[in-house]
Scaffold this motif. Sequence first.
Motif, short mmCIF file in Angstrom:
data_model
loop_
_atom_site.label_atom_id
_atom_site.label_comp_id
_atom_site.label_asym_id
_atom_site.label_seq_id
_atom_site.Cartn_x
_atom_site.Cartn_y
_atom_site.Cartn_z
N LYS A 114 46.50 26.61 24.52
CA LYS A 114 47.18 25.59 25.95
C LYS A 114 47.36 26.08 26.81
N GLY A 115 47.08 24.51 27.47
CA GLY A 115 47.07 24.81 28.80
C GLY A 115 44.96 25.09 29.81
N PHE A 116 44.96 25.13 28.77
CA PHE A 116 43.34 25.26 29.24
C PHE A 116 43.17 23.69 29.36
N ARG A 117 42.04 24.14 30.60
CA ARG A 117 41.01 22.95 31.92
C ARG A 117 39.18 23.28 32.05
N PRO A 118 38.65 22.34 30.71
CA PRO A 118 37.85 22.24 31.03
C PRO A 118 37.43 21.92 32.86
N LEU A 119 37.13 22.92 33.68
CA LEU A 119 35.99 22.83 35.14
C LEU A 119 34.71 22.29 34.71
N ASP A 120 33.42 23.10 34.16
CA ASP A 120 32.01 22.98 34.28
C ASP A 120 31.73 22.55 33.05
N VAL B 157 45.94 26.90 33.24
CA VAL B 157 47.25 26.76 34.00
C VAL B 157 48.80 27.47 32.82
N ASN B 158 49.44 27.96 33.76
CA ASN B 158 50.72 28.49 33.39
C ASN B 158 50.46 29.23 31.96
N ARG B 159 49.53 30.76 32.70
CA ARG B 159 48.93 30.99 31.59
C ARG B 159 48.93 32.43 32.78
N GLU B 160 49.94 33.06 32.24
CA GLU B 160 49.83 34.99 33.07
C GLU B 160 49.26 35.17 32.37
N ASP B 161 48.68 35.06 30.91
CA ASP B 161 48.49 36.78 29.89
C ASP B 161 46.31 35.53 31.03
N LYS B 162 46.52 34.71 30.40
CA LYS B 162 45.00 34.28 31.04
C LYS B 162 44.28 33.92 32.09
N LEU B 163 43.80 34.89 32.89
CA LEU B 163 43.40 34.66 34.80
C LEU B 163 41.77 34.71 34.38
N GLY B 164 41.46 34.26 35.40
CA GLY B 164 40.47 33.85 35.75
C GLY B 164 39.51 32.51 34.84
N LEU B 165 38.64 32.38 34.83
CA LEU B 165 37.60 31.50 33.86
C LEU B 165 36.45 31.32 32.95
N HIS C 291 36.05 36.74 33.46
CA HIS C 291 36.37 38.22 34.58
C HIS C 291 36.01 37.95 35.80
N ILE C 292 35.97 36.49 36.17
CA ILE C 292 35.57 36.35 37.28
C ILE C 292 36.56 34.77 38.03
N ASP C 293 36.82 34.59 39.09
CA ASP C 293 37.30 33.57 39.78
C ASP C 293 36.42 32.20 39.70
N PHE D 173 21.49 40.19 39.45
CA PHE D 173 22.65 39.44 39.42
C PHE D 173 24.11 40.65 38.50
N ILE D 174 23.26 41.42 37.92
CA ILE D 174 24.44 42.62 37.32
C ILE D 174 24.96 43.18 38.32
N LYS D 175 24.56 43.22 39.36
CA LYS D 175 25.24 44.20 40.20
C LYS D 175 25.87 43.19 41.11
N LEU D 176 25.91 42.11 41.30
CA LEU D 176 26.87 40.95 42.15
C LEU D 176 28.16 40.63 40.67
N TYR D 177 27.58 39.96 39.41
CA TYR D 177 28.81 40.41 39.02
C TYR D 177 29.70 41.55 38.98
N GLU D 178 29.20 42.40 38.68
CA GLU D 178 30.29 43.81 38.91
C GLU D 178 31.18 43.85 40.36
N SER D 179 30.86 43.38 41.46
CA SER D 179 31.30 43.32 42.51
C SER D 179 32.69 41.74 42.36
N LEU D 180 32.18 40.91 41.29
CA LEU D 180 33.31 40.19 41.41
C LEU D 180 33.71 40.38 40.38
N ARG D 181 33.51 41.46 39.81
CA ARG D 181 35.18 40.73 38.35
C ARG D 181 36.29 41.02 38.77
N ILE D 182 37.36 40.26 38.56
CA ILE D 182 39.13 40.51 38.87
C ILE D 182 39.09 41.02 37.86
N ASP D 183 38.32 41.84 37.28
CA ASP D 183 39.28 42.37 35.94
C ASP D 183 39.17 44.14 36.28
#
Length: 156
Positions: free
Chosen positions: A50-56, A69-77, A90-92, A144-154
């Motif tokens: 519920k509330g899922f919107r495809p982007l890519d 959308v409208n899901r505080e329990d589902k943040l990020g992509l 775990h990224i925006d 790639f791993i280092k960049l991902y870890e630096s971007l993680r919103i969790d």
Amino acid sequence: MCCKLWKFNWKTKAKNEVNAEGTFDFLPIERLLYDWDEEFGGNDWAPDMKGFRPLDMFYESAGCVGFFVNREDKLGLYLYKFDGETHPLHIDFDGYLKLLGLSKGFGWWQNALVEISTGEHQPNVDDFKEKMPQIFPDFSYDKFIKLYESLRIDKQ
């Protein structure tokens, strides 16, 4: 009003020893605003969608990356595999674009994020690690791993 698509596909040439492809397909804004709950089962057979919107819609018949959308329990992509699996990345959006640039949209590169964050082996990740440096010599999986870890919103 209609927006143009932001879509790209690439494939190694037949004469190349490495066989690989990459893609991204960002939906126009009016498609992002559409209520996808019927298509993804959010109103019926898959209430967690519920509330899922495809982007890519990188592989339209097999998987996509989207957000809720409208899901505080589902943040990020989230990576949604059309076999029913949904994985938090775990990224925006900004983080996604940075990683997309580094990965060149290699087929199913998003699985690497799932593997890194969960420690569970994912399909196509071994190909990504092996073939990317052969096709793009400046690519480093460690970077790639280092960049991902630096971007993680969790982890912020």
